[in-house]
Scaffold this motif. Structure first.
Motif, mmCIF file in Angstrom:
data_model
loop_
_atom_site.group_PDB
_atom_site.id
_atom_site.type_symbol
_atom_site.label_atom_id
_atom_site.label_comp_id
_atom_site.label_asym_id
_atom_site.label_seq_id
_atom_site.Cartn_x
_atom_site.Cartn_y
_atom_site.Cartn_z
ATOM 1 N N GLN A 12 -3.542 -92.564 101.700
ATOM 2 C CA GLN A 12 -5.041 -92.240 102.068
ATOM 3 C C GLN A 12 -4.400 -91.280 103.800
ATOM 4 O O GLN A 12 -5.348 -89.512 103.577
ATOM 5 C CB GLN A 12 -5.456 -93.336 102.466
ATOM 6 C CG GLN A 12 -7.469 -92.436 102.713
ATOM 7 C CD GLN A 12 -8.888 -94.214 103.318
ATOM 8 O OE1 GLN A 12 -8.054 -95.123 103.788
ATOM 9 N NE2 GLN A 12 -9.315 -94.469 102.060
ATOM 10 N N ALA A 15 -3.400 -87.595 102.505
ATOM 11 C CA ALA A 15 -2.963 -86.673 102.033
ATOM 12 C C ALA A 15 -4.401 -86.399 102.547
ATOM 13 O O ALA A 15 -4.690 -85.420 102.150
ATOM 14 C CB ALA A 15 -4.449 -87.928 100.807
ATOM 15 N N ASP A 16 -5.053 -86.419 103.607
ATOM 16 C CA ASP A 16 -4.907 -85.373 105.030
ATOM 17 C C ASP A 16 -4.569 -84.451 105.175
ATOM 18 O O ASP A 16 -5.299 -83.350 105.458
ATOM 19 C CB ASP A 16 -5.368 -86.315 106.183
ATOM 20 C CG ASP A 16 -6.929 -87.397 105.855
ATOM 21 O OD1 ASP A 16 -7.002 -87.558 104.860
ATOM 22 O OD2 ASP A 16 -6.879 -88.815 106.593
ATOM 23 N N SER A 19 -1.203 -82.227 99.682
ATOM 24 C CA SER A 19 -1.267 -82.664 98.110
ATOM 25 C C SER A 19 -0.504 -83.508 97.519
ATOM 26 O O SER A 19 -1.124 -83.646 96.306
ATOM 27 C CB SER A 19 -2.098 -81.322 97.922
ATOM 28 O OG SER A 19 -1.263 -80.369 98.217
ATOM 29 N N ASP A 20 0.873 -83.210 97.906
ATOM 30 C CA ASP A 20 1.815 -83.702 96.909
ATOM 31 C C ASP A 20 2.576 -83.783 97.316
ATOM 32 O O ASP A 20 3.068 -84.167 98.664
ATOM 33 C CB ASP A 20 2.812 -81.564 96.870
ATOM 34 C CG ASP A 20 1.184 -80.978 96.088
ATOM 35 O OD1 ASP A 20 1.937 -80.848 94.068
ATOM 36 O OD2 ASP A 20 0.991 -79.575 96.901
ATOM 37 N N GLU A 37 -1.631 -91.498 93.697
ATOM 38 C CA GLU A 37 -2.336 -90.890 92.417
ATOM 39 C C GLU A 37 -3.506 -91.222 92.633
ATOM 40 O O GLU A 37 -4.946 -90.176 92.038
ATOM 41 C CB GLU A 37 -2.014 -91.828 91.280
ATOM 42 C CG GLU A 37 -2.975 -90.951 90.145
ATOM 43 C CD GLU A 37 -2.346 -92.094 88.811
ATOM 44 O OE1 GLU A 37 -2.903 -92.622 88.233
ATOM 45 O OE2 GLU A 37 -0.839 -91.227 88.042
ATOM 46 N N ALA A 38 -3.819 -92.483 93.306
ATOM 47 C CA ALA A 38 -5.385 -92.692 93.616
ATOM 48 C C ALA A 38 -6.423 -91.677 94.332
ATOM 49 O O ALA A 38 -8.069 -91.407 94.094
ATOM 50 C CB ALA A 38 -5.590 -94.130 93.715
ATOM 51 N N VAL A 39 -5.856 -91.340 95.812
ATOM 52 C CA VAL A 39 -6.699 -90.377 96.663
ATOM 53 C C VAL A 39 -6.309 -89.143 96.377
ATOM 54 O O VAL A 39 -7.361 -88.526 97.102
ATOM 55 C CB VAL A 39 -5.673 -90.980 97.477
ATOM 56 C CG1 VAL A 39 -5.826 -92.461 98.071
ATOM 57 C CG2 VAL A 39 -4.747 -90.276 97.912
ATOM 58 N N GLY A 40 -5.661 -88.812 95.284
ATOM 59 C CA GLY A 40 -6.096 -87.575 94.555
ATOM 60 C C GLY A 40 -4.344 -86.719 95.111
ATOM 61 O O GLY A 40 -4.467 -85.381 94.803
ATOM 62 N N MET A 41 -3.721 -87.228 95.375
ATOM 63 C CA MET A 41 -1.833 -86.972 95.247
ATOM 64 C C MET A 41 -1.585 -86.310 94.247
ATOM 65 O O MET A 41 -1.693 -87.228 93.216
ATOM 66 C CB MET A 41 -1.383 -87.601 96.871
ATOM 67 C CG MET A 41 -1.657 -87.100 98.011
ATOM 68 S SD MET A 41 -0.370 -88.188 99.340
ATOM 69 C CE MET A 41 0.846 -86.873 99.432
ATOM 70 N N LYS A 42 -0.641 -85.100 94.071
ATOM 71 C CA LYS A 42 -0.067 -84.744 93.103
ATOM 72 C C LYS A 42 1.396 -85.275 93.176
ATOM 73 O O LYS A 42 1.749 -84.696 94.108
ATOM 74 C CB LYS A 42 0.112 -83.141 92.355
ATOM 75 C CG LYS A 42 1.197 -82.652 91.309
ATOM 76 C CD LYS A 42 0.745 -81.769 91.574
ATOM 77 C CE LYS A 42 1.592 -80.953 90.344
ATOM 78 N NZ LYS A 42 1.896 -79.243 90.503
#
Length: 556
Positions: A12, A15-16, A19-20, A37-42
């Motif tokens: 979390q 991710a702030d 993004s990768d 993956e759950a927090v949207g990182m690639k």
């Protein structure tokens, strides 16, 4: 809802900032990658942990965004150490998220990862179930503030432990950019204003601080000539720019640099390569250096201004006259700058029947797309692309591995560069030795790069060692590499490729590029090891001089 886990809190916070993330999944980071993956990182997978940090490193160099890499504990972590050392040496803010021994006690396969990381200069931040978010923020802040790699360790038995909602304080406001004293600035301005032949030399620190425009303004106010390190290529207006300082540069340009009476160095550490082993500048030249380091980075520096490049250049600019004198050095040298001879185009083929690498590099300058992001591995060939190819700016030429003098990081670096700039054409320049060393990540490049070209300067040898040690009579058998069908390997993985034995064979690459196809093309250029790069000739000469001096001392 069940409490969030330690792994989730770590992801979390990361991710702030980015993004990768790049790396290899294993027991020690499986839960973290699930949370990422759950927090949207690639997540972009490489195939060897040795490529995790270099991929993230190149991602930062191209994008300017925080780099993040991940491995498992133990063997996964130790495999990542060379890339970690490079990031520390090159001052790249990387967070390596890794598994670690359980807090309950080490297992038979655990090692002291904190000590290993410390040995290459990377501090470790170990998260706990009580405050994983706060510790992750500390790691990120340290990486960004100190421009270095850090390790963020998640003990194996803490990865799935529920973590509380933490009360996080706001990030502290950024400190004001460091500035030299008013007296030091005034003295520097006075020296520069009085200079008859001022030269400005920019390094990567200028690009990172966004000081390029300000440095150009100062050069214009002084009527100065400019030059840069390879990693700051493309910062200046070409009308008065002498190009790269050091062994990748033009000899006539180096002659002009040696005539400077005052040299302002900004954001460059003045390595032996940039300084041409002490031959770059005239002995009577006054050298001023602006850098964030605590002390001058080279004995040649006469006046050191510790400070942020942008803030210091803005302050210095205000102390300079608005216009240069009519008889300034730039104006009087205009014809010489305009007449700088192009680099030798080579002879097409060398006497041993293999291609002249200079001719290959010159031909590729016309063939490769203009939107290229060039990523280089290490090796004897490393000078050809900077010498012969134009790039759009410092972001478009990346040399991951040079700070730590490593080879084999190029393939993974191409992955990170391509993720950072997916619209550009990623061009990887590598040698046969470096490519073989990291062959697992050829698959990573083919899988992840939208449109890319791999140029292999294949001299069937560890070329740098041939030129440095072979000439001393050291056996060359360990320096030789049998020819390998790299194009065939690339095709087996889904790429296109061709073995380039003549300059005409490069038409296969030209045709592929003109087709507009996505994917990767590997050009296995069979070049001669007999053609010595100018920078390598400087290294050989400096080494011979040092050996001669040693012999004189021992026989005196």
């Amino acid at each position: 809802m069940a409490p969030f886990t330690v792994s989730f809190r770590v992801a979390q916070i990361l991710a702030d900032h980015t993004s990768d993330i790049f790396g290899v999944m294993g027991n020690g980071n499986a839960y973290f990658l699930d949370a990422a993956e759950a927090v949207g990182m690639k997540f972009t997978a490489v195939r060897h942990e040795g490529g995790a940090v270099p991929a993230a490193d190149a991602y930062f160099r191209v994008s300017g965004r925080l780099a993040a890499a991940t491995t498992t504990y133990g063997a996964g972590f130790t495999n990542a150490i060379t890339g970690l050392a490079e990031a520390v040496q090159a001052q790249i803010p990387v967070v390596l998220v890794t598994g670690d021994a359980p807090a309950a006690g080490a297992r038979s396969w655990d090692v002291d990862q904190t000590a290993i990381a410390a040995a290459v200069g990377a501090p470790t931040f170990t998260v706990t179930p009580e405050n994983p978010a706060a510790i992750t923020r500390q790691a990120v802040a340290h990486a960004l503030q100190h421009r270095t790699a850090v390790v963020l360790a998640i003990p194996y038995d803490a990865a799935t432990t529920p973590a509380p909602e933490e009360q996080l304080l706001p990030y502290p406001s950024p400190a004001a950019p460091a500035l030299p004293s008013a007296r030091t600035l005034a003295a520097a301005a006075s020296l520069l204003t009085a200079a008859k032949r001022p030269l400005l030399l920019a390094g990567r620190g200028v690009h990172l601080s966004g000081a390029g425009d300000e440095l150009q303004l100062v050069a214009d106010k002084l009527g100065a000539l400019t030059c840069s390190t390879a990693l700051a290529r493309g910062l200046f207006s070409q009308d008065s720019d002498l190009g790269i300082a050091g062994g990748f540069g033009i000899e006539e340009a180096a002659e002009l640099m040696a005539e400077a009476d005052v040299v302002l160095v900004v954001g460059a550490r003045l390595t032996q390569f940039t300084m041409r082993f002490g031959e770059l500048l005239g002995k009577s030249a006054s050298v001023l250096q602006i850098d964030t380091a605590e002390v001058p980075t080279h004995p040649r520096v006469d006046s050191f201004l510790q400070g942020d490049a942008l803030a210091t250049m803005e302050a210095l600019s205000r102390l300079l006259p608005d216009h240069p004198p009519a008889d300034n050095w730039r104006a009087s040298s205009a014809r010489r700058v305009a007449a700088l001879t192009p680099r030798p185009l080579g002879n097409g083929m060398a006497l041993d029947g293999r291609l002249d690498p200079r001719s290959v590099a010159a031909a590729l300058e016309d063939i490769l797309p203009r939107d290229r992001i060039v990523v280089q591995d290490g090796g004897h060939f490393i000078g050809w692309a900077p010498m012969y190819w134009d790039v759009a700016g410092p972001h478009a030429l990346q040399m991951v591995g040079t700070a730590y003098q490593s080879i084999g990081l190029g393939l993974a670096s191409a992955v990170g560069a391509a993720v950072a700039a997916p619209a550009a054409t990623t061009v990887l320049v590598t040698g046969d030795g470096g490519l073989l060393m990291a062959l697992a990540d050829l698959e990573s490049v083919v899988r992840t790069v939208r449109r890319g070209v791999i140029v292999v300067f294949n001299d069937a040898a560890y070329g740098a060692e041939i030129h440095q040690y072979g000439i001393q009579g050291v056996t060359q058998q360990p320096m030789a590499i049998p020819d390998v069908d790299f194009a065939g390997m690339a095709r087996s993985l889904g790429a296109d490729g061709a073995t380039i034995r003549t300059l005409g064979d490069l038409d296969q690459l030209r045709t592929w590029l003109h087709s507009g196809a996505d994917g990767v093309f590997l050009a296995d250029c069979r070049v001669s090891s007999a053609v010595v790069a100018p920078y390598m000739a400087e290294i050989v000469a400096a080494s011979a001089k040092s050996r001669a001096a040693t012999r004189e001392l021992t026989t005196a």
